[in-house]
Design a protein around this motif. Structure first.
Motif, PDB file in Angstrom:
ATOM      1  N   UNK A 195       0.984  -1.451  -0.193  1.00 31.19           N
ATOM      2  CA  UNK A 195      -0.158  -0.081   0.141  1.00 31.19           C
ATOM      3  C   UNK A 195       1.267   1.313  -0.257  1.00 31.19           C
ATOM      4  N   UNK A 196       1.746   1.201   0.997  1.00 26.74           N
ATOM      5  CA  UNK A 196       3.117   2.251   0.429  1.00 26.74           C
ATOM      6  C   UNK A 196       3.561   2.592   0.406  1.00 26.74           C
ATOM      7  N   UNK A 197       4.638   1.743  -0.256  1.00 21.90           N
ATOM      8  CA  UNK A 197       5.350   1.587  -1.241  1.00 21.90           C
ATOM      9  C   UNK A 197       4.383   1.781  -2.250  1.00 21.90           C
ATOM     10  N   UNK A 198       3.646   1.272  -2.608  1.00 27.50           N
ATOM     11  CA  UNK A 198       3.264   0.873  -4.141  1.00 27.50           C
ATOM     12  C   UNK A 198       2.365   2.832  -4.310  1.00 27.50           C
ATOM     13  N   UNK A 199       1.515   3.187  -3.382  1.00 24.83           N
ATOM     14  CA  UNK A 199       1.477   4.512  -3.189  1.00 24.83           C
ATOM     15  C   UNK A 199      -0.522   4.891  -3.118  1.00 24.83           C
ATOM     16  N   UNK A 200      -0.444   3.810  -2.867  1.00 27.78           N
ATOM     17  CA  UNK A 200      -2.645   3.693  -2.462  1.00 27.78           C
ATOM     18  C   UNK A 200      -3.015   4.352  -1.967  1.00 27.78           C
ATOM     19  N   UNK A 201      -1.780   4.050  -0.575  1.00 27.41           N
ATOM     20  CA  UNK A 201      -2.297   4.569   0.795  1.00 27.41           C
ATOM     21  C   UNK A 201      -0.800   5.259   1.209  1.00 27.41           C
ATOM     22  N   UNK A 202      -1.056   6.114   2.634  1.00 24.76           N
ATOM     23  CA  UNK A 202      -0.070   6.733   3.108  1.00 24.76           C
ATOM     24  C   UNK A 202       0.042   5.336   4.627  1.00 24.76           C
ATOM     25  N   UNK A 203       0.724   5.008   5.084  1.00 25.09           N
ATOM     26  CA  UNK A 203       0.456   3.440   6.363  1.00 25.09           C
ATOM     27  C   UNK A 203       1.148   4.381   7.599  1.00 25.09           C
ATOM     28  N   UNK A 204       0.361   4.947   8.369  1.00 21.30           N
ATOM     29  CA  UNK A 204       1.031   5.800   9.975  1.00 21.30           C
ATOM     30  C   UNK A 204       0.454   4.544  10.878  1.00 21.30           C
ATOM     31  N   UNK A 205       0.575   4.848  12.184  1.00 15.59           N
ATOM     32  CA  UNK A 205       0.480   4.653  13.370  1.00 15.59           C
ATOM     33  C   UNK A 205      -0.255   5.751  13.487  1.00 15.59           C
ATOM     34  N   UNK A 206      -1.101   5.245  14.865  1.00 17.26           N
ATOM     35  CA  UNK A 206      -2.922   5.131  15.809  1.00 17.26           C
ATOM     36  C   UNK A 206      -1.714   6.726  16.045  1.00 17.26           C
ATOM     37  N   UNK A 207      -1.128   6.851  16.679  1.00 20.86           N
ATOM     38  CA  UNK A 207      -0.023   7.928  17.256  1.00 20.86           C
ATOM     39  C   UNK A 207      -0.265   8.566  16.879  1.00 20.86           C
ATOM     40  N   UNK A 208      -0.257   8.543  15.309  1.00 24.12           N
ATOM     41  CA  UNK A 208       0.194   9.676  14.242  1.00 24.12           C
ATOM     42  C   UNK A 208      -0.938  10.447  14.269  1.00 24.12           C
ATOM     43  N   UNK A 209      -1.816   9.353  13.543  1.00 24.29           N
ATOM     44  CA  UNK A 209      -3.439   9.924  13.220  1.00 24.29           C
ATOM     45  C   UNK A 209      -3.889  10.873  14.549  1.00 24.29           C
ATOM     46  N   UNK A 210      -3.723  10.262  15.608  1.00 23.58           N
ATOM     47  CA  UNK A 210      -4.582  11.246  16.619  1.00 23.58           C
ATOM     48  C   UNK A 210      -3.549  12.298  17.874  1.00 23.58           C
ATOM     49  N   UNK A 211      -2.407  12.207  16.917  1.00 21.67           N
ATOM     50  CA  UNK A 211      -1.939  14.106  17.407  1.00 21.67           C
ATOM     51  C   UNK A 211      -2.022  14.222  15.693  1.00 21.67           C
TER      52      UNK A 211
END
Length: 194
Positions: free
Chosen positions: A175-191
């Protein structure tokens, strides 16, 4: 990382049937349920829209089949329904992508002027990944909260077997390497969303 004020949290298939480990096998990310709950809480407290997706399996032996207790949302999701100040949508589906459910997710997102979605739920390499790929293809900015997802080990062709962690990592890389999505952590999203 920026989370839009109207970004939709799409919570995929967080259903009781996934607790039946005799059917599914060993899972990963034991912290995922707590992270999913935390994301819903942030979305509801900030008035952002939440989309709850439920898989209505047509397979008679599936723990997610309609009319069976496993089809219901897990308690922590069911308890949070309708509590937020933002819009809430229930999408039901019988395939992997939430974009192929009812009502039509893409139509709803466009109608609400939403261009960014954050994905969490079950299974990382199945319905979460398929929804992320389609979302990316349809032009949405897609964030996948990796540690707010989980999956199970699986056997494929030629007797190849991969663990839940291996499958989740492969999904994240694709997903991330193929450019479909940015893969992140819950902590990053919450912040970013708080």
């Amino acid at each position: 990382m920026a989370v839009a004020g109207n970004a939709a949290l799409v919570v995929v298939d967080v259903q009781k049937g996934f607790e039946e480990l005799d059917f599914w096998g060993e899972r990963n990310h034991p912290e995922a349920d707590g992270n999913i709950a935390a994301l819903i809480d942030v979305w509801q407290s900030t008035g952002r829209p939440v989309v709850l997706v439920r898989h209505d399996s047509a397979r008679p032996d599936s723990p997610l089949r309609t009319g069976y207790a496993g089809n219901d949302f897990k308690e922590y999701v069911a308890e949070r329904r309708g509590r937020g100040g933002g819009a809430e949508l229930l999408v039901t589906k019988s395939v992997n992508s939430a974009f192929l459910g009812s009502p039509d997710l893409g139509t709803w997102l466009r109608g609400e002027g939403i261009t960014q979605i954050v994905l969490a739920g079950i299974q990382t390499n199945m319905c979460v990944e398929t929804t992320a790929r389609m979302g990316g293809n349809l032009g949405y900015e897609v964030l996948v909260a990796y540690d707010a997802t989980y999956t199970f080990g699986l056997e494929g062709p030629f007797g190849w077997r991969r663990s839940a962690d291996e499958l989740a990592r492969a999904s994240a890389v694709s997903l991330h390497g193929g450019g479909f999505a940015r893969v992140v952590t819950t902590g990053e999203v919450v912040a970013a969303a708080g």
